[in-house]
Design an enzyme around this catalytic site. Structure first.
Site, mmCIF file in Angstrom:
data_model
loop_
_atom_site.group_PDB
_atom_site.id
_atom_site.type_symbol
_atom_site.label_atom_id
_atom_site.label_comp_id
_atom_site.label_asym_id
_atom_site.label_seq_id
_atom_site.Cartn_x
_atom_site.Cartn_y
_atom_site.Cartn_z
ATOM 1 N N LYS A 1 80.739 -78.446 113.684
ATOM 2 C CA LYS A 1 79.417 -78.931 113.307
ATOM 3 C C LYS A 1 78.698 -79.585 114.502
ATOM 4 C CE LYS A 1 81.292 -80.474 109.081
ATOM 5 N NZ LYS A 1 81.096 -81.082 107.736
ATOM 6 N N TYR B 1 76.026 -74.646 101.479
ATOM 7 C CA TYR B 1 76.427 -75.861 100.764
ATOM 8 C C TYR B 1 75.878 -75.897 99.332
ATOM 9 C CZ TYR B 1 78.458 -78.145 104.919
ATOM 10 O OH TYR B 1 79.267 -78.491 105.987
ATOM 11 N N ASN C 1 81.910 -85.280 110.343
ATOM 12 C CA ASN C 1 83.370 -85.102 110.369
ATOM 13 C C ASN C 1 83.782 -83.849 111.120
ATOM 14 O OD1 ASN C 1 82.512 -83.265 108.513
ATOM 15 N ND2 ASN C 1 83.709 -84.057 106.801
ATOM 16 N N HIS D 1 84.028 -77.993 109.377
ATOM 17 C CA HIS D 1 84.069 -77.534 107.986
ATOM 18 C C HIS D 1 85.109 -76.437 107.913
ATOM 19 C CE1 HIS D 1 82.847 -75.847 104.117
ATOM 20 N NE2 HIS D 1 83.018 -74.671 104.708
ATOM 21 N N GLU E 1 82.125 -67.387 102.362
ATOM 22 C CA GLU E 1 81.582 -67.998 103.575
ATOM 23 C C GLU E 1 81.678 -67.054 104.783
ATOM 24 O OE1 GLU E 1 83.557 -71.813 103.836
ATOM 25 O OE2 GLU E 1 82.589 -72.519 102.007
#
Ligand code: CMP
Length: 138
Positions: free
Chosen positions: A11, A51, A114, A117, A128
């Site tokens: 990310k 998402y 974080n 993913h 995905e």
């Protein structure tokens, strides 16, 4: 043990902090194979697609802003039980709680920023992978 493929995203905080190589090498050192890799920027449409399950949650607008805030790296990883192996390697969502030795446990102190993913099931991985790598011939 079934060989699986799973989708990871490094990310914007991972790219900004120049942790792309360090994080990818964790997966490679474990024995997972990088099958494909690309840089991209999230649009609002892509964020809503990827998402979708989080859109109604209170943190969604912050999540959308964060994921669109800079370039990301998407990759397909392959290996035995890859979905669960990768989830264990990245650790719990919240970096404060993630165990030392996991990627989030070692590099993150946030439950939003974080770093990584990873698909949470074989069904999510299929969905995905098709979002980020739609024209595969492998
Ligand atoms: P990820 O594994 O990509 O899945 C959904 C993302 O939403 C998650 O990582 C975090 O970046 C973010 N997220 C999950 N829970 C929260 C929360 N409570 N507050 C803020 N962001 C969150």
């Amino acid at each position: 043990m079934p060989v699986q493929r799973t989708l990871i995203l490094l990310k914007p905080d991972a790219v900004e902090r120049q942790l792309v190589g360090s994080i990818l090498s964790r997966f490679e050192q474990k024995g997972l194979k990088i099958i494909d890799l690309r840089w991209l920027r999230f649009t609002q449409e892509l964020a809503r697609q990827h998402y979708a399950e989080h859109i109604a949650k209170p943190f969604y607008s912050g999540l959308e802003q964060y994921i669109m805030s800079g370039p990301v790296v998407a990759a397909i990883l392959e290996g035995s039980e890859a979905v669960d192996v990768v989830r264990r390697l990245i650790g719990s969502t919240n970096g404060v709680e993630a165990l030392p030795g996991t990627i989030r446990g070692d590099f993150s102190m946030s439950n939003q920023q974080n770093l990584v993913h990873a698909s949470d099931s074989a069904v999510s991985a299929e969905r995905e992978i098709n979002i980020f790598f739609p024209k595969r011939e492998y």
